[in-house]
Design an enzyme around this catalytic site. Structure first.
Site, short mmCIF file in Angstrom:
data_model
loop_
_atom_site.label_atom_id
_atom_site.label_comp_id
_atom_site.label_asym_id
_atom_site.label_seq_id
_atom_site.Cartn_x
_atom_site.Cartn_y
_atom_site.Cartn_z
N ALA A 256 8.16 37.38 39.42
CA ALA A 256 7.62 38.35 38.47
C ALA A 256 8.58 38.76 37.36
O ALA A 256 8.16 39.28 36.34
CB ALA A 256 7.17 39.60 39.23
N LYS B 206 6.46 37.61 32.27
CA LYS B 206 6.50 38.67 31.25
C LYS B 206 5.72 38.29 30.00
O LYS B 206 4.96 39.07 29.47
CB LYS B 206 7.96 38.95 30.87
CG LYS B 206 8.66 39.82 31.92
CD LYS B 206 9.99 40.33 31.43
CE LYS B 206 11.08 39.46 31.99
NZ LYS B 206 12.44 39.88 31.73
N TYR C 138 -2.23 23.86 28.58
CA TYR C 138 -2.90 23.27 27.43
C TYR C 138 -4.39 23.08 27.66
O TYR C 138 -5.18 23.09 26.74
CB TYR C 138 -2.20 21.96 27.00
CG TYR C 138 -1.21 22.28 25.91
CD1 TYR C 138 -0.12 23.11 26.18
CD2 TYR C 138 -1.42 21.87 24.60
CE1 TYR C 138 0.74 23.49 25.18
CE2 TYR C 138 -0.55 22.24 23.59
CZ TYR C 138 0.52 23.05 23.88
OH TYR C 138 1.36 23.44 22.88
N LEU C 139 -4.77 22.93 28.92
CA LEU C 139 -6.20 22.78 29.22
C LEU C 139 -6.97 24.08 28.99
O LEU C 139 -8.19 24.08 28.91
CB LEU C 139 -6.40 22.30 30.66
CG LEU C 139 -5.95 20.87 30.92
CD1 LEU C 139 -6.23 20.50 32.36
CD2 LEU C 139 -6.69 19.90 30.00
N ASP D 128 8.44 17.58 29.99
CA ASP D 128 8.05 18.95 29.63
C ASP D 128 6.73 18.99 28.87
O ASP D 128 5.94 19.91 29.03
CB ASP D 128 9.17 19.57 28.77
CG ASP D 128 8.99 21.07 28.56
OD1 ASP D 128 8.71 21.77 29.55
OD2 ASP D 128 9.13 21.54 27.41
N HIS E 99 0.99 18.02 29.02
CA HIS E 99 0.15 18.58 27.96
C HIS E 99 -0.53 17.50 27.10
O HIS E 99 -1.74 17.49 26.93
CB HIS E 99 0.96 19.50 27.05
CG HIS E 99 1.63 20.64 27.78
ND1 HIS E 99 1.13 21.18 28.94
CD2 HIS E 99 2.76 21.35 27.51
CE1 HIS E 99 1.92 22.17 29.35
NE2 HIS E 99 2.92 22.30 28.50
N ARG F 200 -6.79 20.55 15.00
CA ARG F 200 -5.55 21.33 15.04
C ARG F 200 -5.67 22.31 16.20
O ARG F 200 -6.42 23.28 16.12
CB ARG F 200 -5.39 22.04 13.70
CG ARG F 200 -4.38 23.17 13.67
CD ARG F 200 -2.94 22.70 13.54
NE ARG F 200 -2.75 21.91 12.33
CZ ARG F 200 -2.43 22.43 11.14
NH1 ARG F 200 -2.27 23.72 11.01
NH2 ARG F 200 -2.28 21.65 10.10
N LEU G 110 -12.27 17.03 8.64
CA LEU G 110 -12.55 15.61 8.49
C LEU G 110 -12.25 15.23 7.05
O LEU G 110 -12.81 15.80 6.11
CB LEU G 110 -14.03 15.36 8.82
CG LEU G 110 -14.53 13.93 8.69
CD1 LEU G 110 -13.82 13.01 9.68
CD2 LEU G 110 -16.04 13.88 8.92
N LYS G 111 -11.38 14.26 6.90
CA LYS G 111 -11.06 13.80 5.55
C LYS G 111 -12.08 12.77 5.12
O LYS G 111 -12.24 11.73 5.78
CB LYS G 111 -9.67 13.18 5.52
CG LYS G 111 -8.56 14.16 5.79
CD LYS G 111 -7.25 13.51 5.47
CE LYS G 111 -6.11 14.41 5.87
NZ LYS G 111 -4.81 13.70 5.76
C1 BG6 Z 1 5.61 24.74 28.08
C2 BG6 Z 1 6.92 24.04 27.89
O1 BG6 Z 1 4.86 24.11 29.07
O2 BG6 Z 1 4.88 24.72 26.87
C3 BG6 Z 1 7.70 24.66 26.75
O3 BG6 Z 1 7.67 24.10 29.08
C4 BG6 Z 1 6.87 24.76 25.50
O4 BG6 Z 1 8.88 23.93 26.49
C5 BG6 Z 1 5.51 25.39 25.81
O5 BG6 Z 1 7.57 25.54 24.56
C6 BG6 Z 1 4.60 25.32 24.60
O6 BG6 Z 1 3.44 26.07 24.87
P1 BG6 Z 1 2.65 26.75 23.69
O7 BG6 Z 1 1.43 27.27 24.34
O8 BG6 Z 1 3.54 27.81 23.13
O9 BG6 Z 1 2.39 25.68 22.71
#
Ligand code: BG6
Length: 489
Positions: A13, A19, A180-181, A236, A241, A376, A385-386
């Site tokens: 935590a 945080k 990212y999902l 990473d 991602h 994006r 779309l270009k």
């Molecule tokens: C994390 C990585 O999973 O994603 C980091 O460990 C990275 O290195 C981060 O900075 C990026 O996430 P976001 O949501 O800020 O694009």
């Protein structure tokens, strides 16, 4: 939420992620009335802290992101009142069972659901799972565990982790998170593909010349060097991602929107990707750079990074999907820290128009310009779309213009943080956006040979200045496939 009660325990935590992301996301859910009626949030970590110290710490991270509604501070106080702290070791059964006692007392004998969020380093992962689930097994209600990456460092270590987790949890209790999902535009990707007639027929080798997945950040490791140095940019960002985005981009149409149907398709496409080798990769590491009075530190200037480290902070590569839809189409990936901007996007470059009547009519130097669809993901979420268009006038000059869907102009709703969606899904038992173990295997299989080669051969990454576009070799790599990185135009 469709559950009436839950205790959410954030293990680790006091860490950065808790945080910056987890507590704020929980508050946002509370603010939107998405948390169960009965809920408590427990911070669990080694340091000594009182409940009120935890609340102080958490309160500094909260904001009312939507609009500054009048009830914001009232809501914050209500939320903070449900936050508690329990100090314990990550491998202590006793400490976790003390927590269990506290939770039971609060739950007052009611059925209690437990959601553990493990935001701790991988080496203490398994111990924490063992201890946390031991006490939970005696409680009525479900127990689920959200685990953060890294899920191992290669095929073998990831499989070992999966096996170890299996001793304590069923696969359906494990929620492997890839935030990212949870991003709005990644969620939208399958809507774009499967609910519009105009994209899907073009979504193949017949019409697409290449696809680019680009991640850049304009800051360095900033205190996270210790973690980053033993993983590097490929583990990473790319293996998780970017590869997850690719899977959704390239998968076949799932039977339904059910989690298993979607994940079956993702696994299929991931398993069709050939493993990557060194000859299709460029790695880089940022050097210090002075701009005016400011000196931006190089990667190895970070005190938490090993001296002479060869860990890449940038990588570019090309992947191929060995199936009928994508045979021969290069999927280019590029990820880097300390570049000239912060951006994540998908660029789909279409082929030439066969027998284009307007060759030579372009105002640009190029003989013809191809369509490009840009998604994006962040910041300034948009899809554009270009297209080629006649410049108004008596002549016949063509230029490229954008059909542009910019979220900030189109929608007044705020885009939620990825962690909000994912926490809510985990609470509701929705697994669609979490990584199944066979997906994870398939993802590691693509990158493990490369990671091994890089380490065995001690490959030195190419230097690039902080704040630049990254190593020039990334452009040469793309040229080998007759491609230009769309973000560098
Ligand atoms: C994390 C990585 O999973 O994603 C980091 O460990 C990275 O290195 C981060 O900075 C990026 O996430 P976001 O949501 O800020 O694009």
């Amino acid at each position: 939420a469709n559950v009436s009660s839950a205790s959410i325990i954030i293990v680790g935590a006091s860490g950065d992620l808790a945080k910056k992301k987890i507590f704020p996301a929980l508050f946002a859910l509370y603010y939107e009335n998405c948390l169960p009626k009965q809920f408590t949030v427990y911070g669990y970590a080694r340091s000594k802290m009182t409940d009120s110290e935890l609340r102080d710490m958490v309160s500094r991270t909260l904001s009312c992101r939507i609009d500054k509604r009048e009830d914001c501070s009232e809501k914050m106080n209500e939320f903070l009142g449900r936050c508690f702290y329990h100090s314990g070791q990550y491998d202590s059964e006793e400490d976790f069972s003390n927590l269990d006692r506290k939770l039971k007392l609060q739950e007052g004998g009611e059925a209690c659901n437990r959601l553990f969020y493990l935001s701790i380093p991988p080496n203490i992962f398994i111990d924490a799972v063992r201890c946390a689930t031991l006490s939970a097994s005696s409680s009525r209600g479900w127990t689920r565990v959200i685990v953060e990456k890294p899920f191992g460092r290669d095929t073998e270590s990831s499989a070992a982790l999966t096996d170890a987790l299996k001793q304590y949890l069923e696969e359906n209790q494990i929620f492997r998170i890839d935030h990212y999902l949870g991003k709005e535009l990644v969620e939208n990707l399958s809507v774009l593909r499967f609910s519009n007639l105009i994209f899907e027929p073009l979504w193949s080798r017949q019409h697409i010349s290449n696809v680019q997945l680009i991640f850049s950040e304009n800051f360095g490791t900033e205190g996270r060097g210790g973690y980053f140095d033993s993983y590097g940019i490929i583990r990473d960002i790319m293996q998780n991602h970017l590869l997850q985005i690719l899977a959704i981009f390239a998968m076949e149409t799932p039977v339904s929107l059910n989690a298993e149907d979607i994940r079956n398709e993702k696994v299929k496409v991931l398993r069709s990707i050939k493993p990557i080798h060194l000859d299709n990769v460029v790695t880089g590491q940022y050097n210090s750079q002075t701009k005016g009075d400011i000196t931006f530190p190089g990667y190895t200037d970070d005190k938490t990074v090993a001296e002479g480290s060869l860990t890449p902070t940038f990588a570019a590569t090309v992947l191929f999907i060995d199936n009928a839809r994508w045979d021969g189409v290069p999927f280019l990936m590029k990820a880097g820290k300390a570049l000239d901007n912060r951006r994540t996007e998908i660029r789909v470059q279409f082929r030439n128009v066969p027998g284009n009547l307007y060759k030579g009519n372009f105002t640009s130097d190029a003989e013809e310009s191809n369509n490009e669809l840009v998604i994006r993901v962040q910041p300034d979420e948009s899809i554009y779309l270009k297209i080629n268009n006649k410049v108004p006038g008596l002549g016949m000059d063509l230029d490229q213009s954008n059909l542009n869907l910019r979220y900030a102009s189109r929608y007044s709703n705020e885009v939620p943080d990825a962690y909000e969606r994912l926490l809510l899904d985990a609470m509701e038992g929705e697994r669609r956006l979490f990584i199944r173990s066979d997906e994870l295997d398939a993802a590691w299989a693509i990158f493990t040979p490369l990671l091994r080669e890089l380490e065995e051969k001690n490959i030195t990454p190419e230097g690039y200045p902080f704040g630049s576009q990254g190593p020039i070799s990334a452009q040469h790599l793309a040229s080998r496939y007759n491609v230009r990185w769309g973000d560098l135009n």
